[in-house]
Design an enzyme around this catalytic site. Sequence first.
Site, mmCIF file in Angstrom:
data_model
loop_
_atom_site.group_PDB
_atom_site.id
_atom_site.type_symbol
_atom_site.label_atom_id
_atom_site.label_comp_id
_atom_site.label_asym_id
_atom_site.label_seq_id
_atom_site.Cartn_x
_atom_site.Cartn_y
_atom_site.Cartn_z
ATOM 1 N N GLU A 1 0.761 -1.435 0.026
ATOM 2 C CA GLU A 1 -0.149 0.145 0.110
ATOM 3 C C GLU A 1 0.752 1.300 0.066
ATOM 4 N N TYR B 1 3.421 2.046 1.884
ATOM 5 C CA TYR B 1 4.111 2.270 3.237
ATOM 6 C C TYR B 1 5.673 2.013 3.091
ATOM 7 N N ARG C 1 2.711 -9.011 4.056
ATOM 8 C CA ARG C 1 1.887 -8.310 2.882
ATOM 9 C C ARG C 1 2.568 -7.923 1.803
ATOM 10 N N HIS D 1 -1.634 3.805 -1.799
ATOM 11 C CA HIS D 1 -2.622 4.663 -1.427
ATOM 12 C C HIS D 1 -2.426 5.931 -2.619
ATOM 13 N N GLN E 1 -18.538 4.344 3.245
ATOM 14 C CA GLN E 1 -19.098 5.604 3.629
ATOM 15 C C GLN E 1 -18.877 5.554 5.404
HETATM 16 P P1 FAD Z 1 -36.472 6.857 1.546
HETATM 17 O O1 FAD Z 1 -35.325 6.040 0.805
HETATM 18 O O2 FAD Z 1 -37.110 8.115 0.822
HETATM 19 O O3 FAD Z 1 -37.654 6.116 1.677
HETATM 20 C C1 FAD Z 1 -39.093 6.395 2.008
HETATM 21 C C2 FAD Z 1 -40.111 5.302 1.726
HETATM 22 O O4 FAD Z 1 -41.386 5.817 2.312
HETATM 23 C C3 FAD Z 1 -40.479 5.369 0.118
HETATM 24 O O5 FAD Z 1 -40.128 4.070 -0.154
HETATM 25 C C4 FAD Z 1 -41.868 5.768 0.071
HETATM 26 O O6 FAD Z 1 -42.409 5.111 -1.052
HETATM 27 C C5 FAD Z 1 -42.283 5.565 1.416
HETATM 28 N N1 FAD Z 1 -43.430 6.308 1.758
HETATM 29 C C6 FAD Z 1 -43.508 7.751 1.615
HETATM 30 N N2 FAD Z 1 -44.731 8.142 2.070
HETATM 31 C C7 FAD Z 1 -45.516 7.026 2.452
HETATM 32 C C8 FAD Z 1 -46.782 6.895 2.990
HETATM 33 N N3 FAD Z 1 -47.544 7.864 3.401
HETATM 34 N N4 FAD Z 1 -47.181 5.368 3.139
HETATM 35 C C9 FAD Z 1 -46.371 4.494 2.991
HETATM 36 N N5 FAD Z 1 -45.214 4.650 2.472
HETATM 37 C C10 FAD Z 1 -44.621 5.804 2.237
HETATM 38 N N6 FAD Z 1 -27.201 7.029 0.137
HETATM 39 C C11 FAD Z 1 -26.066 6.609 0.415
HETATM 40 O O7 FAD Z 1 -25.582 6.317 1.733
HETATM 41 N N7 FAD Z 1 -25.081 6.159 -0.299
HETATM 42 C C12 FAD Z 1 -25.024 6.379 -1.776
HETATM 43 O O8 FAD Z 1 -24.144 6.004 -2.313
HETATM 44 C C13 FAD Z 1 -26.339 6.782 -2.191
HETATM 45 N N8 FAD Z 1 -26.667 6.861 -3.520
HETATM 46 C C14 FAD Z 1 -27.884 7.028 -4.089
HETATM 47 C C15 FAD Z 1 -28.121 7.350 -5.467
HETATM 48 C C16 FAD Z 1 -29.341 7.770 -5.747
HETATM 49 C C17 FAD Z 1 -29.428 7.761 -7.222
HETATM 50 C C18 FAD Z 1 -30.327 8.176 -4.772
HETATM 51 C C19 FAD Z 1 -31.492 8.431 -5.411
HETATM 52 C C20 FAD Z 1 -29.967 7.941 -3.427
HETATM 53 C C21 FAD Z 1 -28.737 7.602 -3.029
HETATM 54 N N9 FAD Z 1 -28.539 7.693 -1.551
HETATM 55 C C22 FAD Z 1 -27.245 7.123 -1.284
HETATM 56 C C23 FAD Z 1 -29.400 8.249 -0.758
HETATM 57 C C24 FAD Z 1 -30.263 7.187 -0.085
HETATM 58 O O9 FAD Z 1 -30.876 6.153 -0.781
HETATM 59 C C25 FAD Z 1 -31.089 7.855 0.973
HETATM 60 O O10 FAD Z 1 -30.445 8.829 1.777
HETATM 61 C C26 FAD Z 1 -32.004 7.078 1.911
HETATM 62 O O11 FAD Z 1 -32.731 6.023 0.739
HETATM 63 C C27 FAD Z 1 -33.114 7.740 2.816
HETATM 64 O O12 FAD Z 1 -33.787 6.756 3.379
HETATM 65 P P2 FAD Z 1 -34.962 6.920 3.813
HETATM 66 O O13 FAD Z 1 -35.615 5.687 4.434
HETATM 67 O O14 FAD Z 1 -34.974 8.083 5.090
HETATM 68 O O15 FAD Z 1 -36.073 7.497 2.948
HETATM 69 P P1 NAP Z 2 -27.058 17.129 -2.449
HETATM 70 O O1 NAP Z 2 -26.023 16.680 -2.261
HETATM 71 O O2 NAP Z 2 -27.585 18.323 -1.335
HETATM 72 O O3 NAP Z 2 -26.931 18.277 -3.796
HETATM 73 C C1 NAP Z 2 -27.873 18.968 -4.342
HETATM 74 C C2 NAP Z 2 -27.511 19.865 -5.489
HETATM 75 O O4 NAP Z 2 -28.599 20.658 -6.205
HETATM 76 C C3 NAP Z 2 -26.166 20.792 -5.155
HETATM 77 O O5 NAP Z 2 -25.302 20.531 -6.171
HETATM 78 C C4 NAP Z 2 -26.757 22.000 -4.938
HETATM 79 O O6 NAP Z 2 -25.954 23.038 -5.707
HETATM 80 C C5 NAP Z 2 -28.204 22.076 -6.270
HETATM 81 N N1 NAP Z 2 -29.272 22.550 -5.555
HETATM 82 C C6 NAP Z 2 -29.924 22.787 -4.377
HETATM 83 N N2 NAP Z 2 -30.982 23.634 -4.339
HETATM 84 C C7 NAP Z 2 -31.200 23.935 -5.729
HETATM 85 C C8 NAP Z 2 -32.149 24.975 -6.134
HETATM 86 N N3 NAP Z 2 -33.110 25.189 -5.407
HETATM 87 N N4 NAP Z 2 -32.016 24.960 -7.467
HETATM 88 C C9 NAP Z 2 -30.937 24.438 -8.320
HETATM 89 N N5 NAP Z 2 -30.062 23.823 -7.640
HETATM 90 C C10 NAP Z 2 -29.900 23.460 -6.423
HETATM 91 O O7 NAP Z 2 -28.247 16.267 -2.614
HETATM 92 P P2 NAP Z 2 -28.324 15.108 -3.629
HETATM 93 O O8 NAP Z 2 -27.311 15.174 -4.880
HETATM 94 O O9 NAP Z 2 -29.785 15.125 -3.844
HETATM 95 O O10 NAP Z 2 -27.927 13.900 -2.803
HETATM 96 C C11 NAP Z 2 -28.828 13.499 -1.724
HETATM 97 C C12 NAP Z 2 -27.899 12.878 -0.705
HETATM 98 O O11 NAP Z 2 -27.843 11.405 -1.015
HETATM 99 C C13 NAP Z 2 -26.731 13.430 -0.293
HETATM 100 O O12 NAP Z 2 -26.780 14.113 0.885
HETATM 101 C C14 NAP Z 2 -25.907 12.335 -0.238
HETATM 102 O O13 NAP Z 2 -25.156 12.371 0.941
HETATM 103 C C15 NAP Z 2 -26.660 11.258 -0.697
HETATM 104 N N6 NAP Z 2 -25.820 10.539 -1.735
HETATM 105 C C16 NAP Z 2 -24.766 10.056 -1.374
HETATM 106 C C17 NAP Z 2 -24.125 9.339 -2.704
HETATM 107 C C18 NAP Z 2 -22.589 8.825 -2.242
HETATM 108 O O14 NAP Z 2 -21.898 8.532 -3.341
HETATM 109 N N7 NAP Z 2 -22.199 8.706 -1.172
HETATM 110 C C19 NAP Z 2 -24.462 9.276 -3.899
HETATM 111 C C20 NAP Z 2 -25.785 9.892 -4.007
HETATM 112 C C21 NAP Z 2 -26.458 10.484 -2.967
HETATM 113 P P3 NAP Z 2 -25.964 24.664 -5.676
HETATM 114 O O15 NAP Z 2 -26.580 24.731 -4.539
HETATM 115 O O16 NAP Z 2 -24.673 24.961 -5.737
HETATM 116 O O17 NAP Z 2 -26.875 24.803 -7.238
HETATM 117 FE FE1 SF4 Z 3 -17.636 -0.039 4.924
HETATM 118 FE FE2 SF4 Z 3 -19.930 -0.954 5.370
HETATM 119 FE FE3 SF4 Z 3 -19.778 0.347 3.548
HETATM 120 FE FE4 SF4 Z 3 -18.703 -2.282 3.627
HETATM 121 S S1 SF4 Z 3 -20.666 -1.767 3.703
HETATM 122 S S2 SF4 Z 3 -17.825 -0.416 2.614
HETATM 123 S S3 SF4 Z 3 -18.018 -2.191 5.672
HETATM 124 S S4 SF4 Z 3 -19.477 1.120 5.349
#
Ligand code: FAD
Ligand code: NAP
Ligand code: SF4
Length: 681
Positions: free
Chosen positions: A165, A167, A215, A253, A342
């Site tokens: 890695e 080191y 390693r 790294h 994460q």
């Molecule tokens: P949600 O995932 O929004 O789930 C809420 C659920 O409640 C939904 O299924 C909805 O249908 C249901 N619901 C709402 N209202 C009602 C109701 N009245 N009755 C019954 N059901 C209802 N996070 C990461 O940590 N790492 C990532 O790499 C990552 N990548 C992402 C990529 C994408 C494209 C997207 C869209 C999200 C990503 N996220 C990632 C974000 C992550 O998926 C969300 O932070 C997470 O799913 C939030 O969880 P939650 O349970 O709070 O809400």
């Molecule tokens: P986000 O990270 O908060 O990004 C939102 C983007 O929208 C920013 O670029 C912001 O930039 C823009 N924005 C905000 N308000 C706006 C407005 N009114 N008009 C136009 N642009 C606006 O949110 P997200 O991309 O939706 O992701 C949601 C969460 O999912 C994140 O917090 C992240 O933790 C999680 N997630 C994680 C991963 C991962 O790889 N770890 C991947 C996907 C999602 P400006 O304000 O500069 O325009």
């Molecule tokens: Fe790390 Fe858990 Fe994500 Fe695996 S699933 S990479 S152990 S945080």
Amino acid sequence: MPYPNLLSPITLAHLTLPNRVLMGSMHVGLEEEGGNFPKLSAYFAERARGGVGLIVTGGVAPNRAGQVKPFAATLNSASEARRHKHVTDAVHAEGGRICMQILHAGRYAYHPWNVAPTRLKATISPFSPWGLTAGGVRSTINDFIQCARLARDAGYDGVEVMGSEGYLINQFIARATNHRTDEWGGSFANRMRFPVEIVRGIRQALGPDFVIIYRLSMLDLVQDGSTWAEVLELATAIEQAGASLLNSGIGWHEARVPTIATLVPRAAFTWVTQRLRESGAVSIPVVTSNRINTPEVAEQVLASGAADMVSLARPFLADPEFVKKAAENRANDINTCIACNQACLDHVFQNKRSSCLVNPRAGYETEIVIRPTTKPIRVAVVGAGPAGLSAATVAAERGHKVTLFEAAPHIGGQFDLARRIPGKEEFSETLRYFRGRLHATGVNVQLNTRVTQADLAGNFDAVVVATGVGPRNLTFPGHDHPKVKSYMDVLLGAPVGKRVAIIGTGGIGHDVAEFLSEPADKKPRNDEDSLRHFLQEWGVDYDGWGVSASPAGGLCPAVVPSMEREIVLLQRSSAKGGSRLGKTTGWIHRATLKKRGIKIVSDVRYDRVDDAGLHVHIDGQAQVLDVDTIVVCAGQVSRTELVAPLQSAGMVVHVIGGAEEAAELDAKRAIARGAQVAIGL
Ligand code: FAD
Ligand code: NAP
Ligand code: SF4
């Protein structure tokens, strides 16, 4: 036996392991403080109880200069050895075996007293190293040997000498970082003298009844790293010096090739140990590593003859019972590591304790305890996203009567969208795991059921609102023009044109850009073609590796993918695009977009959308972006419409996940919060 290769015993030095699984070294952040040793012991004991063949600890420095950062774990005194005894006793009490990794960080150390073979600063460190004198080299070797002696006194079954890695040991071996002209530099025989003397010294000092794992960096992935011929020569010399086992290291790294992130295909580097074994250069067992996260893959790797053992590290954060479940033919119950980094590696780089996105108990074994309830109640969980799934399964595990309501026809919420992103296919495993837990814990799951306050009032003792988030809608003129689509529509298959503007550069903006720019000729994952594509895209010499002209470090020119779309990402702020992405994975997303010719434009003001395209001001200048599709990835808003009516009806309401707070939301927080609320019910 379900996995005959994986679960067969193997003997190393005096030790017979019950299976071929090594828990790879991980620093979890509990190592530094003496008071944390009981927590560290509980963490390791749980993994030993789960049946892993051999545990390797996080890196421990043999002296102060070798510490990864100030006050990092060191073992160079009898009093420190006594503290380690907590750990070894706990593991042995569970019938486990444990080796301590000796790691000298060299020029990667994050402090000004770091040392290296030559005064060359690493690109990833702000500190220039001090060049070791010949006397310094000798005393460092002695410190490694003394550290191994103390490790044995502390009850460890052996040590792992960290030679990969990038080191200190790697810095001696590679021409890139060793410009010395004395007996420790120049020829390869001189450059490898340092690790060989360390291994020989430890074997001489401790005799045959002590495991020495080395390693070995088999693929440096940096310019002027080792050639394959050098790797083979070193492997032979290390065996002759007395090592019991060769573990593999892939990439320094500072390498700019992803080696463990989720987009890396499973078992993507096992071909390297396979070639080592086929070379006949060594006869001691060889361990292969990187992105092996299921018993099926591990079994396949061993059956193919690529290695004698497999090393899994993060999968043991996700599920301490990985081996036990495999042995009981319950692989489907394994909480699979999705390689997101994460809660583990990202935490290390933020100086926080490591845990796991899919298993918030990891690293908190003594603090997060799931006990049966003494007063079972009727719980409604609304929303089957990560937060609701976590809350429902933990509450039911504790003995509560849980009903989970989900509006969609399937579980997952936003996570179900995440798993559609190329390179995030692993996220499906978490949903598979939760499906199994819902069944095993007896949660009553009601899909296709959007509930209201009227459905819940009076029927439940507590309601957990996990209704998550929805996309933030924009308000500027033309926001409802047919060219404008939300990321949800796009990920679910809405048609997208050839010229695309993405509004928002957060995690979702980046993911959507990757989704839309994925080269069409990409083959399904996990087969030979998909591996070749991955290695070609990142410039790893797969086909030429091992032949006499193989390049140093295993690098070759990357193949630039052909793009079918023109994509631009836009943001209002002037911050560096993608700066809020994960510490250890953000660079991969930025590099991917760059390779695909996708630019991030900052300081954008959105004016309107019409048939001509997206009208904006950039740096104060009016422009029309002539695009076919505008994808809105402008963040999220909480869905909270249930909360006030439920509270007004006098119900006990807990709001979690995205419904509680949309800003900075991710699945790590959602799952951890779900478990926390369920533990408190
Ligand atoms: P949600 O995932 O929004 O789930 C809420 C659920 O409640 C939904 O299924 C909805 O249908 C249901 N619901 C709402 N209202 C009602 C109701 N009245 N009755 C019954 N059901 C209802 N996070 C990461 O940590 N790492 C990532 O790499 C990552 N990548 C992402 C990529 C994408 C494209 C997207 C869209 C999200 C990503 N996220 C990632 C974000 C992550 O998926 C969300 O932070 C997470 O799913 C939030 O969880 P939650 O349970 O709070 O809400
Ligand atoms: P986000 O990270 O908060 O990004 C939102 C983007 O929208 C920013 O670029 C912001 O930039 C823009 N924005 C905000 N308000 C706006 C407005 N009114 N008009 C136009 N642009 C606006 O949110 P997200 O991309 O939706 O992701 C949601 C969460 O999912 C994140 O917090 C992240 O933790 C999680 N997630 C994680 C991963 C991962 O790889 N770890 C991947 C996907 C999602 P400006 O304000 O500069 O325009
Ligand atoms: Fe790390 Fe858990 Fe994500 Fe695996 S699933 S990479 S152990 S945080």
